[in-house]
Design an enzyme around this catalytic site. Sequence first.
Site, PDB file in Angstrom:
ATOM      1  N   CYS A 112      46.617  34.621  78.056  1.00 39.31           N
ATOM      2  CA  CYS A 112      45.490  34.269  77.419  1.00 39.31           C
ATOM      3  C   CYS A 112      46.066  32.801  76.569  1.00 39.31           C
ATOM      4  CB  CYS A 112      45.190  35.044  76.476  1.00 39.31           C
ATOM      5  SG  CYS A 112      46.476  36.143  75.566  1.00 39.31           S
TER       6      CYS A 112
ATOM      7  N   HIS B 132      42.185  33.610  69.639  1.00 38.74           N
ATOM      8  CA  HIS B 132      43.830  32.823  69.284  1.00 38.74           C
ATOM      9  C   HIS B 132      43.616  31.427  68.839  1.00 38.74           C
ATOM     10  CE1 HIS B 132      45.057  36.410  71.018  1.00 38.74           C
ATOM     11  NE2 HIS B 132      45.466  36.055  72.350  1.00 38.74           N
TER      12      HIS B 132
END
Length: 346
Positions: A130, A243
């Site tokens: 990711c 994130h």
Amino acid sequence: MAESYRVAILGATGAVGTELLTLLEERSFPLASLKLLASARSVGHTLPFKGEALPVEAVDKKTFDEVDIVLASAGGYTSKEWVPQAVAAGAVVIDNSSAFRMDPTVPLVVPEVNPHAAASHRGIIANPNCTTILMAVAIYPLHQVQPIRRIVAATYQSASGAGAKAMEEVKVQAQAILNGQEPITNIFPYPLAFNLFPHNSKLNEQGYCEEEMKMVNESRKILGSPDLRVTATCVRVPVLRAHSEAINLEFDQPFSPVKAREILRQAPGVKVVEDWQANYFPMPIDASGQDDVLVGRIRQDISHPCGLELWLSGDQIRKGAALNAVQIAELLIEKNWVKPAVAMAN
Ligand code: A2P
């Protein structure tokens, strides 16, 4: 008549799996059928899809017999067991785990960056880590204009990266702490609520954790730059979803922030979010649920004439995992690469 495809989601009940389901519905993916697969624990459960309640099934040897595309997000161990069987049964697998990412015969694809790599697949296409996907989307448009020589990244990774149960754990920990109780840890090694800690994946002999080495090795593979110098410090923060990353880029020549901003404004999958007056820049709460990677604070590195600083937030479950996988599936369909290259050559 448009083609439609028999799709299976492996890990359908997880954080990424449920997002895959949402995306297939949202993007009107051309489905002939949809199988939802999880562990035996989830048999008897259903998941909502287009107004229906679809049953969750356990995986067995016959599961992949009538499947064209598998979207796998059930962890590396499960992928190692089932992905080769799905490929042997004739399916193309887009695998979100780390199991096959560094296999030289497996393309590692971010559609905005290296879509051409998917053409050579032999049944498996790996979805990158990711943090690497989010960074690649943001830096590739600059790398195309002037090659990046060195990347120094620091990540601020939400609980969602560790799955649905980890997100729940942080909420329960926060409630416990606010009630004056000891927080319980099951998924994470330490309390994450009101805390942070360096990413807890396995450390190597140089002191880098697996997550950091994924950023190093996967970025090189995706950008096609095996010698690119990359270093990263990955940190888990008490954010539920999305994130963030602080990224320092070094070029051979100075790269003006004005030019970088212009390039990123035109870049696919990127949204420049900067209000210098208001000190407003990308944040996880704004990135959550969005397809684009939010990029801002684009500025000259005052410590290096050829350095550029930027800051990003991106939805780890969406672009960092499920959306990237669905985009790969759409790419395969668009280019007629759904059948494995070896089968097409026959
Ligand atoms: P289950 O919910 O039945 O445990 P997350 O990343 O959010 O933790 O989700 C992991 C996903 O992988 C879940 O859908 C989980 O199903 C699934 N999974 C875990 N182990 C297996 C397994 N051995 N076989 C199939 N699916 C699995």
